[in-house]
Scaffold this motif. Sequence first.
Motif, PDB file in Angstrom:
ATOM      1  N   ILE A 160       0.833  -1.208   0.000  1.00 49.80           N
ATOM      2  CA  ILE A 160       0.000   0.000   0.000  1.00 49.80           C
ATOM      3  C   ILE A 160       0.871   1.263   0.000  1.00 49.80           C
ATOM      4  O   ILE A 160       0.566   2.236  -0.692  1.00 49.80           O
ATOM      5  CB  ILE A 160      -0.955   0.000   1.222  1.00 49.80           C
ATOM      6  N   ILE A 161       1.953   1.255   0.765  1.00 47.31           N
ATOM      7  CA  ILE A 161       2.819   2.443   0.839  1.00 47.31           C
ATOM      8  C   ILE A 161       3.455   2.717  -0.516  1.00 47.31           C
ATOM      9  O   ILE A 161       3.505   3.866  -0.972  1.00 47.31           O
ATOM     10  CB  ILE A 161       3.888   2.278   1.947  1.00 47.31           C
ATOM     11  N   ASP A 162       3.918   1.669  -1.195  1.00 41.13           N
ATOM     12  CA  ASP A 162       4.486   1.846  -2.535  1.00 41.13           C
ATOM     13  C   ASP A 162       3.434   2.396  -3.496  1.00 41.13           C
ATOM     14  O   ASP A 162       3.716   3.278  -4.304  1.00 41.13           O
ATOM     15  CB  ASP A 162       5.030   0.523  -3.075  1.00 41.13           C
ATOM     16  N   LEU A 163       2.222   1.875  -3.404  1.00 39.92           N
ATOM     17  CA  LEU A 163       1.140   2.364  -4.258  1.00 39.92           C
ATOM     18  C   LEU A 163       0.825   3.819  -3.946  1.00 39.92           C
ATOM     19  O   LEU A 163       0.632   4.624  -4.861  1.00 39.92           O
ATOM     20  CB  LEU A 163      -0.110   1.497  -4.109  1.00 39.92           C
ATOM     21  N   ALA A 164       0.805   4.180  -2.675  1.00 40.78           N
ATOM     22  CA  ALA A 164       0.547   5.575  -2.293  1.00 40.78           C
ATOM     23  C   ALA A 164       1.597   6.497  -2.907  1.00 40.78           C
ATOM     24  O   ALA A 164       1.268   7.581  -3.408  1.00 40.78           O
ATOM     25  CB  ALA A 164       0.530   5.714  -0.772  1.00 40.78           C
ATOM     26  N   GLN A 165       2.845   6.075  -2.893  1.00 40.67           N
ATOM     27  CA  GLN A 165       3.907   6.887  -3.493  1.00 40.67           C
ATOM     28  C   GLN A 165       3.724   6.989  -5.004  1.00 40.67           C
ATOM     29  O   GLN A 165       3.938   8.061  -5.577  1.00 40.67           O
ATOM     30  CB  GLN A 165       5.269   6.306  -3.124  1.00 40.67           C
TER      31      GLN A 165
END
Length: 139
Positions: free
Chosen positions: A90-95
Amino acid sequence: MDLLKVADYMNRYPVTFSAEMPVEMAVDRLIRGRQTGGPVIDEQKKIIGFISEQDCLQRMLMSTYHDQQAARVADVMNTEVLTVKSYDGIIDLAQTMLRAKPKLYPVVDDDGHLLGIITRSDVLGAIDKELHSHYGKVG
């Protein structure tokens, strides 16, 4: 937060479209499904495009001004589609979402078959939920 995966927050039952579907039908599905866009899939559930509210709006306005025949989804869809995998973080997608503009990403398996969708709201909710779980531990 590295443990947050797309699979845990994606919508597994998104509104989808076929290339041959009339744009008017696609608009109805977008409105009823409360999605800003969605994947266009073939018979094997492989993604062949993406159609957005903006694509539909543009075509419908053009049809209104020029009194043109109804268009099909294939006439207005984008064929370059940004997708994510269910095992992506999720964090990678948010970035990625901070750099790229789509508000909704199709989630696909390694063969390109649709598994679901994930939206900015889903990602924001996942991060918020995780942060709130840590707030309770402070103090």
